[in-house]
Design a protein around this motif. Sequence first.
Motif, PDB file in Angstrom:
ATOM      1  N   SER A   1      19.686   0.530  42.676  1.00 28.60           N
ATOM      2  CA  SER A   1      18.698  -0.398  42.118  1.00 28.60           C
ATOM      3  C   SER A   1      17.627  -0.749  43.141  1.00 28.60           C
ATOM      4  O   SER A   1      16.440  -0.855  42.806  1.00 28.60           O
ATOM      5  CB  SER A   1      19.393  -1.673  41.627  1.00 28.60           C
ATOM      6  N   THR A   2      18.018  -0.896  44.401  1.00 26.99           N
ATOM      7  CA  THR A   2      17.038  -1.207  45.439  1.00 26.99           C
ATOM      8  C   THR A   2      16.092  -0.042  45.675  1.00 26.99           C
ATOM      9  O   THR A   2      14.880  -0.227  45.861  1.00 26.99           O
ATOM     10  CB  THR A   2      17.747  -1.573  46.758  1.00 26.99           C
ATOM     11  N   SER A   3      16.611   1.184  45.654  1.00 21.28           N
ATOM     12  CA  SER A   3      15.744   2.346  45.855  1.00 21.28           C
ATOM     13  C   SER A   3      14.736   2.486  44.726  1.00 21.28           C
ATOM     14  O   SER A   3      13.562   2.829  44.955  1.00 21.28           O
ATOM     15  CB  SER A   3      16.590   3.612  45.968  1.00 21.28           C
TER      16      SER A   3
ATOM     17  N   LEU B   1      30.492  -7.248  32.984  1.00 17.53           N
ATOM     18  CA  LEU B   1      29.747  -6.624  34.078  1.00 17.53           C
ATOM     19  C   LEU B   1      29.226  -5.242  33.703  1.00 17.53           C
ATOM     20  O   LEU B   1      28.057  -4.919  33.906  1.00 17.53           O
ATOM     21  CB  LEU B   1      30.636  -6.543  35.321  1.00 17.53           C
ATOM     22  N   TRP B   2      30.105  -4.391  33.161  1.00 15.35           N
ATOM     23  CA  TRP B   2      29.693  -3.018  32.889  1.00 15.35           C
ATOM     24  C   TRP B   2      28.649  -2.946  31.788  1.00 15.35           C
ATOM     25  O   TRP B   2      27.725  -2.120  31.849  1.00 15.35           O
ATOM     26  CB  TRP B   2      30.914  -2.165  32.530  1.00 15.35           C
ATOM     27  N   HIS B   3      28.759  -3.785  30.778  1.00 11.88           N
ATOM     28  CA  HIS B   3      27.728  -3.824  29.746  1.00 11.88           C
ATOM     29  C   HIS B   3      26.395  -4.288  30.334  1.00 11.88           C
ATOM     30  O   HIS B   3      25.327  -3.805  29.920  1.00 11.88           O
ATOM     31  CB  HIS B   3      28.154  -4.744  28.603  1.00 11.88           C
ATOM     32  N   THR B   4      26.469  -5.195  31.284  1.00  8.58           N
ATOM     33  CA  THR B   4      25.244  -5.654  31.935  1.00  8.58           C
ATOM     34  C   THR B   4      24.591  -4.522  32.729  1.00  8.58           C
ATOM     35  O   THR B   4      23.354  -4.362  32.711  1.00  8.58           O
ATOM     36  CB  THR B   4      25.554  -6.827  32.879  1.00  8.58           C
ATOM     37  N   ILE B   5      25.402  -3.725  33.414  1.00  8.51           N
ATOM     38  CA  ILE B   5      24.867  -2.587  34.164  1.00  8.51           C
ATOM     39  C   ILE B   5      24.204  -1.591  33.214  1.00  8.51           C
ATOM     40  O   ILE B   5      23.115  -1.060  33.503  1.00  8.51           O
ATOM     41  CB  ILE B   5      25.991  -1.906  34.972  1.00  8.51           C
ATOM     42  N   ILE B   6      24.821  -1.354  32.068  1.00 15.28           N
ATOM     43  CA  ILE B   6      24.244  -0.428  31.084  1.00 15.28           C
ATOM     44  C   ILE B   6      22.915  -0.966  30.558  1.00 15.28           C
ATOM     45  O   ILE B   6      21.932  -0.223  30.407  1.00 15.28           O
ATOM     46  CB  ILE B   6      25.232  -0.196  29.936  1.00 15.28           C
ATOM     47  N   VAL B   7      22.864  -2.265  30.299  1.00 18.05           N
ATOM     48  CA  VAL B   7      21.616  -2.874  29.841  1.00 18.05           C
ATOM     49  C   VAL B   7      20.523  -2.732  30.905  1.00 18.05           C
ATOM     50  O   VAL B   7      19.363  -2.423  30.593  1.00 18.05           O
ATOM     51  CB  VAL B   7      21.839  -4.357  29.493  1.00 18.05           C
ATOM     52  N   GLY B   8      20.891  -2.935  32.166  1.00 18.34           N
ATOM     53  CA  GLY B   8      19.919  -2.777  33.242  1.00 18.34           C
ATOM     54  C   GLY B   8      19.370  -1.366  33.328  1.00 18.34           C
ATOM     55  O   GLY B   8      18.161  -1.157  33.500  1.00 18.34           O
ATOM     56  N   MET B   9      20.251  -0.363  33.182  1.00 14.72           N
ATOM     57  CA  MET B   9      19.800   1.024  33.208  1.00 14.72           C
ATOM     58  C   MET B   9      18.915   1.333  32.004  1.00 14.72           C
ATOM     59  O   MET B   9      17.933   2.090  32.113  1.00 14.72           O
ATOM     60  CB  MET B   9      21.012   1.954  33.244  1.00 14.72           C
TER      61      MET B   9
ATOM     62  N   LEU C   1      16.956  -0.793  30.534  1.00 13.28           N
ATOM     63  CA  LEU C   1      15.659  -1.409  30.809  1.00 13.28           C
ATOM     64  C   LEU C   1      14.834  -0.550  31.763  1.00 13.28           C
ATOM     65  O   LEU C   1      13.603  -0.448  31.625  1.00 13.28           O
ATOM     66  CB  LEU C   1      15.861  -2.810  31.390  1.00 13.28           C
ATOM     67  N   TYR C   2      15.493   0.071  32.756  1.00 14.81           N
ATOM     68  CA  TYR C   2      14.787   1.009  33.626  1.00 14.81           C
ATOM     69  C   TYR C   2      14.173   2.149  32.802  1.00 14.81           C
ATOM     70  O   TYR C   2      13.016   2.534  32.995  1.00 14.81           O
ATOM     71  CB  TYR C   2      15.749   1.597  34.661  1.00 14.81           C
ATOM     72  N   PHE C   3      14.954   2.691  31.876  1.00 13.03           N
ATOM     73  CA  PHE C   3      14.464   3.792  31.049  1.00 13.03           C
ATOM     74  C   PHE C   3      13.305   3.338  30.171  1.00 13.03           C
ATOM     75  O   PHE C   3      12.303   4.058  30.028  1.00 13.03           O
ATOM     76  CB  PHE C   3      15.600   4.348  30.191  1.00 13.03           C
ATOM     77  N   LEU C   4      13.424   2.156  29.563  1.00  9.36           N
ATOM     78  CA  LEU C   4      12.345   1.650  28.712  1.00  9.36           C
ATOM     79  C   LEU C   4      11.079   1.398  29.520  1.00  9.36           C
ATOM     80  O   LEU C   4       9.964   1.601  29.021  1.00  9.36           O
ATOM     81  CB  LEU C   4      12.799   0.367  28.018  1.00  9.36           C
TER      82      LEU C   4
END
Length: 314
Positions: A229-231, A282-290, A292-295
């Motif tokens: 996420s930082t990269s 936690l894992w659902h949150t990580i999926i949502v974050g990914m 959002l990156y794609f969107l």
Amino acid sequence: ICMVYMISKTLVMAVFTFITIAVHSITGHDDPHEAIYPIGWLKLGSAITALPISKFFLMLGRFNGFVCGLCILLCGLIVVLCGLLFDSPGALYTGTFLLGGGAAIMNFLRFAASEVCLQDAVDKGLALTYVQGAAVGAAVLGPLLSVLSHYIISGEPFGGIILILGILVLASIVGLKSVKFPPMDREKALVKTSVTGASAGAVEENGRILVEIAGSPPFVVALSLQAVSTSVMINYMAVLPLVMTHNYNFDYQMMSMVMMVHMLGMYATSFISGPFIYKVGLWHTIIVGMALYFLSWLGYRLGAGNVASFAISS
């Protein structure tokens, strides 16, 4: 504490706004890789400083530790200004490294805010809310001050913001004197850290050796996710200003406003991130974050290249 925390965050947000443009103007190259270096050095400075920070505060005390962090920020600003005045990319990288180290120290003001509230959990919760609100204010102030101070110093468009930030840092040192931090014996009870095995340099934290913690699977997973996420954030914040100013001919003010929207998205959502993680896991949150990156990427690719498409993508 909230004001000092907001000033330290404003400094970082302002540097994020102008540093890639500054590097590009110094080098004169269109290679975006060089623009990533200063933000990368800033994050590296934060990472290196964050590891021994507990021991650092135990040695110096809260007040002296935060004053030291502010002094590091001030030194970083001076080195960055020298890099701008003498067209030295190396000085810019060194200055941003120092800024990252100082910012890592000042991040612990979030915890200090709750520690100075000695009444009950409600007061501590409100203190953390106020501090997070200060970060949202910094997301607005950083880019805004960068725009308003763009032409204060003739011939150096980014010298004005550094001058203003330097004055704010000096004011923060004075402001910290009004804060009564918990005594050191209470801090030692809260942060049980000792150095064991000087040859190996292993740090024992609450009875566990740092090497043991670093080898545990949850730590490796968390560290890997943080690194990814930082990269992504570093590449995005480094390249975005160049794309807007050189590929789409946006002026500095428009670019700064898009950066402000991006930073607001980073910090304003933190008010709901805790309850969201607790509710969905936690894992659902990580999926949502990914997702959002794609969107964000999809919005940029499908956008019309105007300010609105960049702001929504950010």
